[in-house]
Design a protein around this motif. Structure first.
Motif, PDB file in Angstrom:
ATOM      1  N   GLY A  44       0.808  -1.188   0.000  1.00  0.00           N
ATOM      2  CA  GLY A  44       0.000   0.000   0.000  1.00  0.00           C
ATOM      3  C   GLY A  44       0.849   1.249   0.000  1.00  0.00           C
ATOM      4  O   GLY A  44       2.067   1.210   0.049  1.00  0.00           O
ATOM      5  N   CYS A  45       0.176   2.339  -0.032  1.00  0.00           N
ATOM      6  CA  CYS A  45       0.836   3.642  -0.026  1.00  0.00           C
ATOM      7  C   CYS A  45       1.204   4.008   1.400  1.00  0.00           C
ATOM      8  O   CYS A  45       0.400   3.879   2.295  1.00  0.00           O
ATOM      9  CB  CYS A  45      -0.108   4.672  -0.612  1.00  0.00           C
ATOM     10  N   GLN A  46       2.422   4.434   1.594  1.00  0.00           N
ATOM     11  CA  GLN A  46       2.864   4.829   2.919  1.00  0.00           C
ATOM     12  C   GLN A  46       3.605   6.141   2.827  1.00  0.00           C
ATOM     13  O   GLN A  46       4.049   6.528   1.761  1.00  0.00           O
ATOM     14  CB  GLN A  46       3.793   3.776   3.516  1.00  0.00           C
ATOM     15  N   ALA A  47       3.711   6.801   3.958  1.00  0.00           N
ATOM     16  CA  ALA A  47       4.568   7.974   4.004  1.00  0.00           C
ATOM     17  C   ALA A  47       5.990   7.436   3.973  1.00  0.00           C
ATOM     18  O   ALA A  47       6.517   6.995   4.969  1.00  0.00           O
ATOM     19  CB  ALA A  47       4.290   8.782   5.258  1.00  0.00           C
ATOM     20  N   GLY A  48       6.578   7.403   2.816  1.00  0.00           N
ATOM     21  CA  GLY A  48       7.866   6.748   2.604  1.00  0.00           C
ATOM     22  C   GLY A  48       9.043   7.581   3.036  1.00  0.00           C
ATOM     23  O   GLY A  48       8.894   8.604   3.704  1.00  0.00           O
ATOM     24  N   PRO A  49      10.237   7.163   2.655  1.00  0.00           N
ATOM     25  CA  PRO A  49      11.450   7.833   3.102  1.00  0.00           C
ATOM     26  C   PRO A  49      11.556   9.288   2.651  1.00  0.00           C
ATOM     27  O   PRO A  49      12.166  10.093   3.309  1.00  0.00           O
ATOM     28  CB  PRO A  49      12.576   7.002   2.493  1.00  0.00           C
ATOM     29  N   GLY A  50      10.920   9.644   1.537  1.00  0.00           N
ATOM     30  CA  GLY A  50      10.985  11.011   1.056  1.00  0.00           C
ATOM     31  C   GLY A  50       9.989  11.945   1.738  1.00  0.00           C
ATOM     32  O   GLY A  50      10.051  13.143   1.592  1.00  0.00           O
ATOM     33  N   VAL A  51       9.042  11.353   2.471  1.00  0.00           N
ATOM     34  CA  VAL A  51       8.006  12.152   3.129  1.00  0.00           C
ATOM     35  C   VAL A  51       8.412  12.369   4.579  1.00  0.00           C
ATOM     36  O   VAL A  51       8.149  11.554   5.439  1.00  0.00           O
ATOM     37  CB  VAL A  51       6.630  11.452   3.050  1.00  0.00           C
ATOM     38  N   THR A  52       9.099  13.470   4.834  1.00  0.00           N
ATOM     39  CA  THR A  52       9.543  13.750   6.197  1.00  0.00           C
ATOM     40  C   THR A  52       8.792  14.928   6.795  1.00  0.00           C
ATOM     41  O   THR A  52       8.605  14.987   7.996  1.00  0.00           O
ATOM     42  CB  THR A  52      11.053  14.039   6.235  1.00  0.00           C
ATOM     43  N   ALA A  53       8.366  15.858   5.974  1.00  0.00           N
ATOM     44  CA  ALA A  53       7.639  17.020   6.468  1.00  0.00           C
ATOM     45  C   ALA A  53       6.180  16.642   6.677  1.00  0.00           C
ATOM     46  O   ALA A  53       5.574  15.999   5.815  1.00  0.00           O
ATOM     47  CB  ALA A  53       7.750  18.170   5.485  1.00  0.00           C
ATOM     48  N   PRO A  54       5.603  17.026   7.796  1.00  0.00           N
ATOM     49  CA  PRO A  54       4.202  16.670   8.037  1.00  0.00           C
ATOM     50  C   PRO A  54       3.251  17.285   7.017  1.00  0.00           C
ATOM     51  O   PRO A  54       2.215  16.716   6.717  1.00  0.00           O
ATOM     52  CB  PRO A  54       3.926  17.185   9.450  1.00  0.00           C
ATOM     53  N   GLN A  55       3.637  18.419   6.432  1.00  0.00           N
ATOM     54  CA  GLN A  55       2.772  19.059   5.439  1.00  0.00           C
ATOM     55  C   GLN A  55       2.635  18.193   4.180  1.00  0.00           C
ATOM     56  O   GLN A  55       1.574  18.150   3.559  1.00  0.00           O
ATOM     57  CB  GLN A  55       3.318  20.446   5.050  1.00  0.00           C
ATOM     58  N   VAL A  56       3.707  17.508   3.809  1.00  0.00           N
ATOM     59  CA  VAL A  56       3.665  16.645   2.635  1.00  0.00           C
ATOM     60  C   VAL A  56       2.765  15.447   2.908  1.00  0.00           C
ATOM     61  O   VAL A  56       1.937  15.064   2.076  1.00  0.00           O
ATOM     62  CB  VAL A  56       5.080  16.188   2.224  1.00  0.00           C
ATOM     63  N   GLY A  57       2.907  14.852   4.081  1.00  0.00           N
ATOM     64  CA  GLY A  57       2.046  13.743   4.475  1.00  0.00           C
ATOM     65  C   GLY A  57       0.595  14.169   4.559  1.00  0.00           C
ATOM     66  O   GLY A  57      -0.311  13.422   4.186  1.00  0.00           O
ATOM     67  N   TYR A  58       0.365  15.391   5.040  1.00  0.00           N
ATOM     68  CA  TYR A  58      -0.998  15.917   5.129  1.00  0.00           C
ATOM     69  C   TYR A  58      -1.616  16.018   3.740  1.00  0.00           C
ATOM     70  O   TYR A  58      -2.753  15.588   3.520  1.00  0.00           O
ATOM     71  CB  TYR A  58      -0.994  17.289   5.802  1.00  0.00           C
ATOM     72  N   LYS A  59      -0.863  16.550   2.788  1.00  0.00           N
ATOM     73  CA  LYS A  59      -1.389  16.694   1.424  1.00  0.00           C
ATOM     74  C   LYS A  59      -1.671  15.334   0.794  1.00  0.00           C
ATOM     75  O   LYS A  59      -2.673  15.157   0.100  1.00  0.00           O
ATOM     76  CB  LYS A  59      -0.423  17.492   0.559  1.00  0.00           C
ATOM     77  N   LEU A  60      -0.785  14.378   1.029  1.00  0.00           N
ATOM     78  CA  LEU A  60      -0.991  13.039   0.500  1.00  0.00           C
ATOM     79  C   LEU A  60      -2.248  12.417   1.089  1.00  0.00           C
ATOM     80  O   LEU A  60      -3.109  11.902   0.365  1.00  0.00           O
ATOM     81  CB  LEU A  60       0.232  12.159   0.790  1.00  0.00           C
ATOM     82  N   ALA A  61      -2.387  12.478   2.404  1.00  0.00           N
ATOM     83  CA  ALA A  61      -3.559  11.905   3.059  1.00  0.00           C
ATOM     84  C   ALA A  61      -4.835  12.633   2.637  1.00  0.00           C
ATOM     85  O   ALA A  61      -5.880  12.007   2.428  1.00  0.00           O
ATOM     86  CB  ALA A  61      -3.388  11.958   4.575  1.00  0.00           C
ATOM     87  N   PHE A  62      -4.761  13.946   2.501  1.00  0.00           N
ATOM     88  CA  PHE A  62      -5.923  14.737   2.083  1.00  0.00           C
ATOM     89  C   PHE A  62      -6.387  14.305   0.693  1.00  0.00           C
ATOM     90  O   PHE A  62      -7.582  14.108   0.454  1.00  0.00           O
ATOM     91  CB  PHE A  62      -5.564  16.225   2.085  1.00  0.00           C
ATOM     92  N   ASN A  63      -5.449  14.121  -0.226  1.00  0.00           N
ATOM     93  CA  ASN A  63      -5.814  13.707  -1.578  1.00  0.00           C
ATOM     94  C   ASN A  63      -6.342  12.279  -1.616  1.00  0.00           C
ATOM     95  O   ASN A  63      -7.239  11.964  -2.397  1.00  0.00           O
ATOM     96  CB  ASN A  63      -4.636  13.892  -2.530  1.00  0.00           C
ATOM     97  N   LEU A  64      -5.800  11.418  -0.773  1.00  0.00           N
ATOM     98  CA  LEU A  64      -6.334  10.058  -0.681  1.00  0.00           C
ATOM     99  C   LEU A  64      -7.755  10.081  -0.143  1.00  0.00           C
ATOM    100  O   LEU A  64      -8.620   9.334  -0.605  1.00  0.00           O
ATOM    101  CB  LEU A  64      -5.442   9.196   0.219  1.00  0.00           C
TER     102      LEU A  64
END
Length: 80
Positions: free
Chosen positions: A1-21
């Motif tokens: 599945g999709c995870q906050a991987g090694p390139g996703v360190t900033a919480p804002q990036v994870g937030y945008k990913l989760a928001f779009n999902l």
């Protein structure tokens, strides 16, 4: 599945990913780039959004925006 991987360190990036999902309401594993005919089959994106939220909150527990705006909504969407 999709995870906050090694390139996703900033919480804002994870937030945008989760928001779009959360907005996608589809299962990427079943129908990439196409909406599913039934809303019941769209649970995959909610589960993936929850997984991303949990990964981000594990690294950044003081990011309440993630919990309130995405995690709670994704969990509520899983309930009948």
């Amino acid at each position: 599945g999709c995870q906050a991987g090694p390139g996703v360190t900033a919480p804002q990036v994870g937030y945008k990913l989760a928001f779009n999902l959360l907005r996608a309401k589809r299962c990427a594993a079943r129908a990439p780039r196409r909406p599913l005919p039934s809303p019941d089959l769209g649970l995959c994106s909610f589960v993936e959004a929850i997984n991303v939220c949990n990964a981000v909150l594990k690294l950044h527990p003081n990011y309440p925006k993630m919990r309130k705006e995405i995690l709670d909504k994704a969990r509520a969407s899983l309930r009948p």
